[in-house]
Design an enzyme around this catalytic site. Structure first.
Site, PDB file in Angstrom:
ATOM      1  N   ASP A   1       0.810  -1.207   0.000  1.00  0.00           N
ATOM      2  CA  ASP A   1       0.000   0.000   0.000  1.00  0.00           C
ATOM      3  C   ASP A   1       0.851   1.267   0.000  1.00  0.00           C
ATOM      4  O   ASP A   1       0.437   2.291  -0.540  1.00  0.00           O
ATOM      5  CB  ASP A   1      -0.931  -0.002   1.212  1.00  0.00           C
ATOM      6  CG  ASP A   1      -2.126  -0.932   1.027  1.00  0.00           C
ATOM      7  OD1 ASP A   1      -2.269  -1.493  -0.077  1.00  0.00           O
ATOM      8  OD2 ASP A   1      -2.907  -1.090   1.981  1.00  0.00           O
TER       9      ASP A   1
ATOM     10  N   ASN B   1      -4.681   8.625   2.025  1.00  0.00           N
ATOM     11  CA  ASN B   1      -4.961   7.998   3.318  1.00  0.00           C
ATOM     12  C   ASN B   1      -5.199   9.013   4.425  1.00  0.00           C
ATOM     13  O   ASN B   1      -6.274   9.086   4.995  1.00  0.00           O
ATOM     14  CB  ASN B   1      -3.812   7.069   3.727  1.00  0.00           C
ATOM     15  CG  ASN B   1      -4.047   5.629   3.346  1.00  0.00           C
ATOM     16  OD1 ASN B   1      -5.038   5.294   2.708  1.00  0.00           O
ATOM     17  ND2 ASN B   1      -3.130   4.760   3.712  1.00  0.00           N
TER      18      ASN B   1
ATOM     19  N   THR C   1      -8.350   2.375   7.600  1.00  0.00           N
ATOM     20  CA  THR C   1      -7.771   1.078   7.975  1.00  0.00           C
ATOM     21  C   THR C   1      -6.245   1.149   8.110  1.00  0.00           C
ATOM     22  O   THR C   1      -5.590   0.116   8.209  1.00  0.00           O
ATOM     23  CB  THR C   1      -8.138   0.000   6.935  1.00  0.00           C
ATOM     24  OG1 THR C   1      -7.810   0.483   5.622  1.00  0.00           O
ATOM     25  CG2 THR C   1      -9.618  -0.325   6.991  1.00  0.00           C
ATOM     26  N   ALA C   2      -5.703   2.368   8.120  1.00  0.00           N
ATOM     27  CA  ALA C   2      -4.252   2.530   8.206  1.00  0.00           C
ATOM     28  C   ALA C   2      -3.867   3.105   9.578  1.00  0.00           C
ATOM     29  O   ALA C   2      -4.228   2.556  10.612  1.00  0.00           O
ATOM     30  CB  ALA C   2      -3.775   3.413   7.056  1.00  0.00           C
TER      31      ALA C   2
ATOM     32  N   SER D   1      -4.860   2.124  13.927  1.00  0.00           N
ATOM     33  CA  SER D   1      -3.914   1.727  14.976  1.00  0.00           C
ATOM     34  C   SER D   1      -3.975   2.658  16.174  1.00  0.00           C
ATOM     35  O   SER D   1      -3.434   2.348  17.238  1.00  0.00           O
ATOM     36  CB  SER D   1      -2.482   1.685  14.425  1.00  0.00           C
ATOM     37  OG  SER D   1      -2.019   2.981  14.112  1.00  0.00           O
TER      38      SER D   1
ATOM     39  N   ALA E   1      -2.221   9.136  21.169  1.00  0.00           N
ATOM     40  CA  ALA E   1      -1.831   9.127  22.587  1.00  0.00           C
ATOM     41  C   ALA E   1      -2.280  10.394  23.306  1.00  0.00           C
ATOM     42  O   ALA E   1      -1.458  11.149  23.841  1.00  0.00           O
ATOM     43  CB  ALA E   1      -0.318   8.934  22.721  1.00  0.00           C
TER      44      ALA E   1
END
Length: 295
Positions: free
Chosen positions: A77, A151, A192-193, A197, A216
């Site tokens: 990707d 993205n 989804t990238a 996460s 964070a």
């Protein structure tokens, strides 16, 4: 079969020498069909100088200096994202051949190369249009590279810096000042990238939204938020180091904290080639291994 000779631009990952068999297969299939083939100069040097392959290309190109019917991205990707940035607003459809481990964009496997290229010649494919986002700067910093992201665009602290304050407004209305390591603005394609996460939601393509996901965050009650994709996002940053990073589809540039960022939907879309048999939720289920029994 089309009456005219098709023209292809090929991009590739120069760190995947072990996958040279797939590269040779693509070049052989296009040669058999007497296609015009143009190869990204860096990738061409990799094929000829490092892999010592005989490459029968019609030419090489730099940057976005090509005019073709189709683009083939050979890699994962990340390679696909770099190819998309070079295609820009040309409107050339892109097919991603997956030579990595996990591909949502590059989803043609090595065993599907022959049928996928045949499908292009037979017109047996569909085009999925994916929105992009763009970032503009006000102040001391001007971005040097491509400002468009398929993205995501992320505002991040420097490696050794403390967390940063990210004041964020949506269409002129103050949303929140994030105390965090960063903030990700993602498209549905990018959901989804990096966003995923960091706890962001999976968003189906063509949903017409953007997602803001903090990285964070200092406060545990700060959560990702989904907004309409015609929103205008303005961001200003305060940092102890007086600078921060802007990552555009993973490519980072340093900005001074006096810089104000504006993020909005781009004026064009990227066309991604899909086979008619490909279904989004099937791909999602397979890639995410939903329902898999690992016992």
């Amino acid at each position: 079969m089309p009456s005219k000779k098709l023209r292809f631009a090929i991009f590739g990952n120069i760190y995947q020498a072990r996958k040279s068999a797939s590269i040779q297969k693509v070049l052989s299939l296009l040669s058999e069909r007497k296609a015009e083939v143009y190869i990204d100069r860096e990738f061409y040097r990799f094929l000829t100088d490092d892999l010592h392959l005989e490459v029968g290309a019609n030419g090489v190109f730099d940057d976005g200096m090509f005019d073709v019917d189709f683009v083939i991205s050979m890699g994962g990707d990340g390679t696909f994202l770099r190819a998309a940035s070079r295609v820009g607003d040309k409107g050339c459809p892109i097919m991603g051949i997956n030579m990595g481990r996990l591909g949502f964009l590059a989803d043609v496997g090595p065993g599907e190369i022959e049928t996928s290229i045949a499908a292009l010649y037979q017109g047996d494919y569909k085009l999925d249009e994916h929105s992009l986002i763009a970032v503009e700067t006000e102040g001391e910093t001007s971005l040097e590279g491509c400002p468009f992201a398929l993205n995501d665009i992320a505002v991040l602290k420097r490696d050794n810096a403390s967390m940063i304050s990210i004041r964020t407004t949506i269409d002129g209305e103050h949303l929140v000042t994030y105390q965090a390591d960063g903030l990700i603005v993602s498209t549905p394609t990018g959901s989804t990238a990096y966003s995923l996460s960091n706890g962001g939601p999976i968003i189906a393509p063509q949903s017409g939204v953007l997602c803001l996901s903090p990285v964070a965050p200092h406060s545990l009650n700060i959560r990702p938020i989904v907004i309409p994709d015609d929103s205008v996002i303005r961001i200003s940053v305060e940092s102890r180091s007086h600078n921060f990073l802007v990552a555009i589809d993973g490519r980072s540039e340093k900005c001074s904290e006096e810089t104000i960022l504006t993020i909005r939907k781009a004026p064009y879309k990227v066309k991604i080639i899909k086979r008619h048999s490909q279904k989004y939720f099937h791909t999602l289920r397979e890639k995410m291994m939903w329902g898999a029994d690992t016992r």
